[in-house]
Scaffold this motif. Structure first.
Motif, PDB file in Angstrom:
ATOM      1  N   GLU A 118      10.846  87.097  20.814  1.00 11.99           N
ATOM      2  CA  GLU A 118      10.672  86.000  21.935  1.00 11.99           C
ATOM      3  C   GLU A 118       9.883  84.671  21.314  1.00 11.99           C
ATOM      4  N   PHE A 119       9.121  85.074  20.341  1.00 11.50           N
ATOM      5  CA  PHE A 119       7.876  83.905  19.913  1.00 11.50           C
ATOM      6  C   PHE A 119       9.312  82.624  19.439  1.00 11.50           C
ATOM      7  N   GLN A 120      10.208  83.090  18.664  1.00 14.69           N
ATOM      8  CA  GLN A 120      11.455  81.522  18.381  1.00 14.69           C
ATOM      9  C   GLN A 120      12.073  81.296  19.004  1.00 14.69           C
ATOM     10  N   GLU A 121      12.192  82.451  20.487  1.00 20.39           N
ATOM     11  CA  GLU A 121      13.048  81.867  21.725  1.00 20.39           C
ATOM     12  C   GLU A 121      12.191  80.594  22.277  1.00 20.39           C
ATOM     13  N   ARG A 122      10.545  80.695  22.625  1.00 20.32           N
ATOM     14  CA  ARG A 122       9.680  80.012  23.319  1.00 20.32           C
ATOM     15  C   ARG A 122       9.354  78.970  22.460  1.00 20.32           C
ATOM     16  N   SER A 123       9.331  79.137  21.153  1.00 25.44           N
ATOM     17  CA  SER A 123       9.426  77.599  20.088  1.00 25.44           C
ATOM     18  C   SER A 123      10.323  76.611  20.052  1.00 25.44           C
ATOM     19  N   GLU A 124      11.420  77.354  20.130  1.00 22.75           N
ATOM     20  CA  GLU A 124      12.828  76.473  20.205  1.00 22.75           C
ATOM     21  C   GLU A 124      13.017  75.648  21.486  1.00 22.75           C
ATOM     22  N   ILE A 125      12.021  76.533  22.879  1.00 20.26           N
ATOM     23  CA  ILE A 125      12.361  76.070  24.277  1.00 20.26           C
ATOM     24  C   ILE A 125      10.907  74.701  24.076  1.00 20.26           C
ATOM     25  N   PHE A 126      10.142  74.332  23.312  1.00 19.39           N
ATOM     26  CA  PHE A 126       9.319  74.445  23.298  1.00 19.39           C
ATOM     27  C   PHE A 126       9.426  72.404  22.372  1.00 19.39           C
ATOM     28  N   MET A 127      10.638  73.079  21.382  1.00 19.71           N
ATOM     29  CA  MET A 127      10.935  71.513  20.734  1.00 19.71           C
ATOM     30  C   MET A 127      12.033  70.592  21.556  1.00 19.71           C
ATOM     31  N   ASN A 128      12.487  72.123  21.921  1.00 17.24           N
ATOM     32  CA  ASN A 128      13.702  70.647  23.112  1.00 17.24           C
ATOM     33  C   ASN A 128      13.029  69.907  23.962  1.00 17.24           C
ATOM     34  N   ALA A 129      12.064  71.003  24.864  1.00 19.53           N
ATOM     35  CA  ALA A 129      11.869  69.776  26.066  1.00 19.53           C
ATOM     36  C   ALA A 129      10.688  69.082  25.771  1.00 19.53           C
ATOM     37  N   LEU A 130       9.948  69.190  24.926  1.00 21.59           N
ATOM     38  CA  LEU A 130       8.816  68.058  24.292  1.00 21.59           C
ATOM     39  C   LEU A 130       9.301  67.369  22.969  1.00 21.59           C
ATOM     40  N   ASN A 131      10.615  67.546  22.197  1.00 23.20           N
ATOM     41  CA  ASN A 131      11.043  66.827  21.578  1.00 23.20           C
ATOM     42  C   ASN A 131       9.608  66.465  20.291  1.00 23.20           C
ATOM     43  N   VAL A 132       9.085  68.326  19.894  1.00 24.71           N
ATOM     44  CA  VAL A 132       8.938  68.280  18.733  1.00 24.71           C
ATOM     45  C   VAL A 132       8.397  68.285  17.628  1.00 24.71           C
ATOM     46  N   ASP A 133       8.268  69.187  16.595  1.00 23.88           N
ATOM     47  CA  ASP A 133       8.786  69.729  15.334  1.00 23.88           C
ATOM     48  C   ASP A 133       8.277  71.387  15.465  1.00 23.88           C
ATOM     49  N   GLU A 134       9.066  72.448  14.850  1.00 27.22           N
ATOM     50  CA  GLU A 134       9.211  73.201  14.732  1.00 27.22           C
ATOM     51  C   GLU A 134       7.186  73.913  14.325  1.00 27.22           C
ATOM     52  N   MET A 135       6.674  73.006  13.742  1.00 27.19           N
ATOM     53  CA  MET A 135       5.194  73.574  13.692  1.00 27.19           C
ATOM     54  C   MET A 135       4.780  73.357  14.624  1.00 27.19           C
ATOM     55  N   VAL A 136       4.939  72.901  15.550  1.00 25.52           N
ATOM     56  CA  VAL A 136       3.795  72.347  16.367  1.00 25.52           C
ATOM     57  C   VAL A 136       4.056  73.327  18.079  1.00 25.52           C
ATOM     58  N   ALA A 137       5.400  73.432  17.744  1.00 31.06           N
ATOM     59  CA  ALA A 137       6.238  74.571  19.003  1.00 31.06           C
ATOM     60  C   ALA A 137       5.840  75.981  18.959  1.00 31.06           C
ATOM     61  N   GLN A 138       5.408  76.171  17.166  1.00 26.11           N
ATOM     62  CA  GLN A 138       5.269  77.441  17.108  1.00 26.11           C
ATOM     63  C   GLN A 138       3.603  77.243  17.695  1.00 26.11           C
ATOM     64  N   VAL A 139       2.528  76.552  17.477  1.00 22.59           N
ATOM     65  CA  VAL A 139       1.063  76.557  17.367  1.00 22.59           C
ATOM     66  C   VAL A 139       1.251  77.149  19.105  1.00 22.59           C
ATOM     67  N   LEU A 140       2.136  76.097  19.947  1.00 19.17           N
ATOM     68  CA  LEU A 140       1.791  76.329  21.393  1.00 19.17           C
ATOM     69  C   LEU A 140       2.733  77.867  21.405  1.00 19.17           C
ATOM     70  N   ALA A 141       3.113  78.051  20.700  1.00 23.59           N
ATOM     71  CA  ALA A 141       3.896  79.415  21.256  1.00 23.59           C
ATOM     72  C   ALA A 141       2.890  80.807  21.190  1.00 23.59           C
ATOM     73  N   SER A 142       1.997  80.590  19.771  1.00 23.09           N
ATOM     74  CA  SER A 142       0.760  81.276  19.025  1.00 23.09           C
ATOM     75  C   SER A 142      -0.169  80.595  20.278  1.00 23.09           C
ATOM     76  N   GLU A 143      -0.046  80.070  20.611  1.00 23.73           N
ATOM     77  CA  GLU A 143      -1.079  80.275  21.339  1.00 23.73           C
ATOM     78  C   GLU A 143      -1.051  81.063  22.817  1.00 23.73           C
ATOM     79  N   GLY A 144      -0.089  81.100  23.074  1.00 29.52           N
ATOM     80  CA  GLY A 144       0.076  82.145  24.296  1.00 29.52           C
ATOM     81  C   GLY A 144       0.702  81.363  25.007  1.00 29.52           C
ATOM     82  N   PHE A 145       0.910  80.156  25.320  1.00 33.29           N
ATOM     83  CA  PHE A 145       2.096  79.089  26.366  1.00 33.29           C
ATOM     84  C   PHE A 145       3.910  79.540  26.356  1.00 33.29           C
TER      85      PHE A 145
END
Length: 536
Positions: A355-382
């Motif tokens: 689930e963490f990986q899937e959320r990270s990929e969604i943020f990467m594709n939707a927000l056009n950010v790198d993997e680290m930023v996407a994982q930070v958002l997912a780990s913060e509970g978004f």
């Protein structure tokens, strides 16, 4: 007056039949009167109105022909002229009946046979009525009987004043019955049918075990302990949930008895069926942990809207929690009324990572950010792009490594992505022919409208004709297993209350109901409450 032997014999026969069939003596005498009346009509004519009176004390029998008083006689067999009637009774008026005494008659062979058939039929009907009334009030009780015969696997049981049937599917597996065996069973249904009352018995019904415990445990009979739920796999294993209304009485210990004497009595009656006695709890999570015994539970997650429960167990406890052929978890599900998903700690960890990986990929594709930023958002509970777009900017900026400028940029990209996706869904909605007016219903998003259109729900009338189950899906439980049927909006997290509210709003807009229809019951309830307060 001297009573003749024939009269005495008539009463003796009535008494004997009434005793043998356990029916009222008056019913038997009434059947005899009907039989004699039928025989008399065969002699005097079927159109003749004949009344038969039998004295219940002396056995004296009187035959009378009833003639209706009329001013113009059309049928002399059933009518009498007013003048002739007044010769017999000066007070006679048109519409009255005059009784003429008929001489005693001797029954011929055919008449006697016909009379016998009438009596047998009437007595049989009375016996069936008596059986139905008696056993109808015993539904939910345990009865004792003797095996009378076995037909095609079904056991016919003589209950003394009736016959019951234990169908093959209501018998404990590998249980054999022979003629003359004593049997104890649970009355679960009594039906009035053409061939007589049918008394259906069961030895597999959950309440059969509950009633056996009531008979063996005085605390249950006295109401100190209450049986809250029962689940059975007949002949193999069962679970029973109990609670004590007295804090000084241990419900499990009372049901087990001294050295297991009480529970062993029930086990013996159920052909060795293993019984887990579980303390009931109003807290669903605690109750489920108890119900899954003897397995240990690490964590429980409840989804009240979907009526599902997720249970996490240690890796070495999985087979114990599931049980042989899924028996333990199936019985726990029946006992608690919840659908249960069992995961090991490793499976839960893998799922969370996925689930963490899937959320990270969604943020990467939707927000056009790198993997680290996407994982930070997912780990913060978004959990979704919507959350990132519409939370306070300070909440995003407070993340370590982010500042106000970064937070503003991320939220702008999130809103731009959502607007673009909204435009795509709206174009698809239009292509599917979904009406614009459905947008007016609170809670329905454009993506939901697309899903409705794919299910051919395109107008306000279509949506108003839906039920909540059509939108969010429903579950059906059969043979201890639950099957889930999806609805048009199953993939969206919509509660049943929200689905009901949407349908209600659609019916309001479609003109099927008015606001007064919705408010009416509440207004009446408020008025009743005000009346009660005034009375106090």
């Amino acid at each position: 007056m001297a009573v003749s032997a024939n009269r005495l014999e008539l009463l003796q026969i009535a008494d004997a039949v009434a005793r043998e069939k356990s029916i009222d003596r008056e019913i038997v005498i009434g059947a005899m009167a009907d039989a004699i009346q039928k025989a008399a009509r065969s002699r005097y004519g079927q159109e003749t109105n004949i009344r038969v009176d039998i004295n219940t004390k002396t056995g004296e029998m009187r035959l009378q022909r009833l003639l209706e008083v009329v001013e113009e006689v059309e049928d002399p067999n059933i009518q009498i002229h007013l003048d002739l009637a007044r010769d017999k009774n000066p007070d006679a008026e048109p519409g009255d009946f005059i009784a003429e005494q008929l001489p005693p008659m001797d029954f011929g062979r055919i008449a006697a046979q016909s009379a016998k058939q009438v009596i047998v039929q009437k007595v049989r009907e009375a016996e069936r009525d008596r059986q139905y009334e008696e056993f109808r009030d015993r539904v939910g009780e345990i009865v004792n009987g003797t095996v009378k015969r076995v037909e095609y696997g079904n056991v016919i049981v003589d209950l003394g004043r009736g016959e019951g049937i234990i169908r093959r599917d209501e018998q404990i597996p590998r249980e054999l019955f022979r003629y003359g065996d004593r049997v104890r069973a649970f009355v679960y249904d009594v039906r009035r049918e053409q061939r007589g009352p049918q008394i259906f018995l069961s030895r597999t019904h959950p309440q059969f075990m509950a009633k056996l415990f009531t008979m063996e445990v005085p605390e249950i009979y006295d109401g100190i302990i209450t049986i809250k739920a029962v689940a059975r796999d007949p002949g193999s294993r069962a679970k029973i949930a109990v609670i004590s209304n007295d804090s000084s009485v241990d419900p499990v210990g009372a049901c087990v008895g001294m050295r297991g004497s009480r529970v062993q009595a029930v086990v013996g009656e159920l052909q060795g069926e293993k019984i887990d006695i579980i303390p009931w709890s109003p807290d669903a999570a605690s109750f489920l942990v108890n119900a899954l015994q003897p397995a240990e539970v690490s964590k429980v997650v409840l989804d009240e809207d979907a009526e599902r429960i997720e249970v996490v167990v240690p890796d070495d406890q999985l087979s114990l929690a599931i049980g042989r052929r899924g028996q333990n978890v199936r019985l726990a599900s029946q006992l608690t009324g919840w659908d249960i998903d069992i995961l090991t700690e490793q499976e839960e960890s893998e799922r969370r990572q996925k689930e963490f990986q899937e959320r990270s990929e969604i943020f990467m594709n939707a927000l056009n950010v790198d993997e680290m930023v996407a994982q930070v958002l997912a780990s913060e509970g978004f959990a979704s792009v919507e959350e990132v777009a519409y939370v306070e900017q300070d909440e995003v900026a407070s993340i370590e490594g982010f500042d106000d400028e970064t937070a503003g940029e991320i939220q702008a990209r999130a809103r731009e992505y959502l607007e673009q996706r909204e435009a795509e869904f709206d174009a698809k909605r239009v292509a599917l022919g979904v009406s614009d007016e459905l947008k007016e219903i609170d809670g329905l998003t454009t993506e939901m409208l697309v899903a409705l259109g794919e299910e051919d729900i395109k107008t306000m009338e279509d949506f108003a004709g839906c039920a909540a189950d059509d939108l969010i899906g429903w579950s059906e439980r059969k043979d201890g297993e639950t099957k889930r049927f999806p609805g048009a909006l199953s993939k969206f997290e919509i509660s049943r209350a929200a689905a009901d509210q949407m349908v209600l709003a659609a019916r309001l807009k479609a003109g099927w109901i008015t606001q007064a229809d919705i408010d009416g019951p509440q207004v009446e309830a408020d008025e009743d409450a005000e009346t009660e307060e005034a009375a106090v």
